[in-house]
Design a protein around this motif. Structure first.
Motif, mmCIF file in Angstrom:
data_model
loop_
_atom_site.group_PDB
_atom_site.id
_atom_site.type_symbol
_atom_site.label_atom_id
_atom_site.label_comp_id
_atom_site.label_asym_id
_atom_site.label_seq_id
_atom_site.Cartn_x
_atom_site.Cartn_y
_atom_site.Cartn_z
ATOM 1 N N CYS A 52 0.826 -1.214 0.000
ATOM 2 C CA CYS A 52 0.000 0.000 0.000
ATOM 3 C C CYS A 52 0.857 1.259 0.000
ATOM 4 C CB CYS A 52 -0.932 0.003 1.213
ATOM 5 S SG CYS A 52 -2.227 -1.250 1.180
ATOM 6 N N PHE A 53 1.962 1.239 0.761
ATOM 7 C CA PHE A 53 2.828 2.421 0.846
ATOM 8 C C PHE A 53 3.504 2.708 -0.484
ATOM 9 C CE2 PHE A 53 7.039 4.303 1.916
ATOM 10 C CZ PHE A 53 6.581 5.506 2.442
ATOM 11 N N ALA A 58 3.926 5.248 -5.895
ATOM 12 C CA ALA A 58 3.922 5.099 -7.350
ATOM 13 C C ALA A 58 2.763 5.886 -7.957
ATOM 14 C CB ALA A 58 3.819 3.619 -7.729
ATOM 15 N N GLY A 59 1.619 5.855 -7.276
ATOM 16 C CA GLY A 59 0.476 6.629 -7.736
ATOM 17 C C GLY A 59 0.751 8.120 -7.709
ATOM 18 N N THR A 76 9.656 15.269 -6.949
ATOM 19 C CA THR A 76 9.718 16.090 -5.738
ATOM 20 C C THR A 76 8.542 15.792 -4.818
ATOM 21 O OG1 THR A 76 10.831 17.876 -6.954
ATOM 22 C CG2 THR A 76 9.808 18.449 -4.859
ATOM 23 N N LEU A 77 7.351 15.646 -5.391
ATOM 24 C CA LEU A 77 6.182 15.300 -4.583
ATOM 25 C C LEU A 77 6.334 13.919 -3.960
ATOM 26 C CD1 LEU A 77 4.828 17.847 -5.744
ATOM 27 C CD2 LEU A 77 2.732 16.525 -5.976
ATOM 28 N N VAL A 78 6.888 12.983 -4.707
ATOM 29 C CA VAL A 78 7.126 11.637 -4.159
ATOM 30 C C VAL A 78 8.083 11.716 -2.979
ATOM 31 C CG1 VAL A 78 8.139 9.383 -4.635
ATOM 32 C CG2 VAL A 78 6.643 10.450 -6.332
ATOM 33 N N ALA A 79 9.180 12.463 -3.141
ATOM 34 C CA ALA A 79 10.172 12.581 -2.069
ATOM 35 C C ALA A 79 9.568 13.210 -0.831
ATOM 36 C CB ALA A 79 11.367 13.415 -2.556
ATOM 37 N N MET A 102 -4.217 4.242 -1.213
ATOM 38 C CA MET A 102 -3.718 3.731 -2.493
ATOM 39 C C MET A 102 -4.799 3.771 -3.560
ATOM 40 S SD MET A 102 -1.743 0.135 -3.324
ATOM 41 C CE MET A 102 -3.095 -0.919 -2.776
ATOM 42 N N MET A 103 -6.014 3.339 -3.232
ATOM 43 C CA MET A 103 -7.112 3.359 -4.195
ATOM 44 C C MET A 103 -7.464 4.788 -4.607
ATOM 45 S SD MET A 103 -7.953 0.248 -4.915
ATOM 46 C CE MET A 103 -6.177 -0.044 -4.815
#
Length: 391
Positions: A52-53, A58-59, A76-79, A102-103
């Motif tokens: 889920c994390f 990835a989403g 940058t948003l992922v980090a 996640m959904m």
């Protein structure tokens, strides 16, 4: 685990997917002897939470690729999301919000992929089905669905297409109502009925309206302890974002080993040493987002209204999430002892919503000087988040 899957424990407002995923993983681990019997449940929970994390991250990346022009902005948003302590901490526990997050993110990915290419109708259908999974995992998923509708208007480039909205609503509503009927027939309680009768009068209270608007950062700085701010939603959110207001994530075993025999004052000093930097980072996080909104309002309203309209769409989702918590507080979900309704976990998706307006700044929708300011703020948040995560 079996009682969770069969909805025996959670008779209302929580779906079975997340717990079913855990039970399935547990059975696979047991069948192939991958984990010792004493560690089966812990290993299954850790595996599902990891899926889920990283699935959520990835989403976030693919959503960034849909709504931003620069790949670096998406990364940058992922980090930033991956280093927010409250988000990391959520995935250490058995929480249905892990699956819901996640959904929700992938529903947004599919929806914005459709907006980029309206000929791909399947993407709209996939978005609706993922929203249905989110809603039937936990009722707060309805806030995500309503936010998607707001974002449709925020990113609209031509006239409104009612077919799009009708398709999204129908594809989301049909499986949702089907699940609700099954849930009622199985448990005798409607999915949206928060059954707190077994808790007596613990939640049978009505909050004062000012607790939703009261904010006192000075008080939060001076006394960051759990339950000390049960009269302020804002203070709890600020302290918990990069700190640990609920004291779920403190490294207490490390503290115990280093401060064995120390008195309560040493314990309190340890908590303040982490809570106060967390409070500053939390203020920076929110200030960074709000300043981006103000910038678009002042600078780009006439020249290019797109970034402002899009930012307001994301802020509309934030407003709906807080409205959901307020409504829950007035429907027998409020405990004056601790105000434990105020947790980022319950509306975790809005952490991403707060960041998107800043992403628009990094994406070149603001002056170069303001882009540098935003980059500096992101660097501080990422480094600070990492420190808060390991301290």
């Amino acid at each position: 685990i079996q009682s969770l899957v069969e909805s025996g424990t959670y008779s209302s407002y929580v779906g079975i997917y997340y717990y079913g995923f855990i039970a399935l993983t547990l059975n696979v681990f047991a069948a192939f002897g991958l984990v010792s019997e004493g560690n089966l449940i812990q290993a299954a929970v850790a595996f599902v939470n990891a899926v889920c994390f990283f699935g959520s991250l990835a989403g976030v990346y693919y959503l960034g690729r849909q709504i931003f022009s620069k790949t670096a902005t998406a990364w940058t948003l992922v980090a930033c999301c991956s280093t927010i302590p409250v988000l990391q901490g959520q995935f250490r526990f058995v929480r249905s919000e892990n699956f819901l997050l996640m959904m929700s993110i992938w529903a947004l990915v599919a929806f914005f992929a459709y907006l980029r290419d309206p000929e791909r109708k399947k993407r709209l259908i996939i978005s609706g089905l993922l929203l249905a999974l989110a809603i039937t995992q936990k009722l707060s998923g309805m806030v995500v669905a309503a936010s998607v509708v707001l974002l449709y208007f925020a990113y609209l480039k031509s006239r409104i297409d009612l077919k799009v909205l009708i398709t999204l609503v129908v594809v989301t509503a049909v499986p949702t109502f089907t699940y609700w009927v099954w849930h009622y027939n199985y448990t005798g309680v409607w999915f949206f009925q928060n059954d707190v009768r077994h808790m007596g009068n613990l939640y049978n209270h009505t909050p004062e309206a000012d607790i939703f608007v009261r904010v006192n950062p000075v008080d939060a700085w001076q006394n960051p302890r759990r339950n000390a701010h049960r009269d302020s939603m804002a203070n709890i959110f600020l302290l918990d974002l990069y700190g640990d207001y609920w004291e779920y994530r403190y490294n207490l075993p490390k503290f115990a080993s280093q401060h064995a025999g120390k008195d309560y004052e040493a314990y309190l000093a340890y908590i303040k040493s982490r809570a106060r930097p967390g409070l500053l980072l939390g203020i920076l996080f929110l200030a960074m987002s709000l300043s981006s909104l103000v910038y678009f309002f002042v600078k780009n309203t006439l020249k290019d209204p797109g970034p402002l309209r899009q930012s307001l769409g994301w802020y509309g989702g934030i407003f709906l999430a807080h409205l959901y918590l307020i409504a829950a507080a007035y429907t027998k979900s409020y405990s004056p002892e601790d105000f434990n309704l105020v947790k980022w976990d319950y509306i975790c998706w809005i952490l991403l919503f707060w960041l998107v307006p800043v992403g628009l700044v990094l994406d070149g929708k603001a002056s170069l000087r303001f882009q540098h300011v935003a980059r500096g703020a992101f660097v501080l948040l990422i480094i600070g988040g990492l420190w808060q995560s390991i301290y």
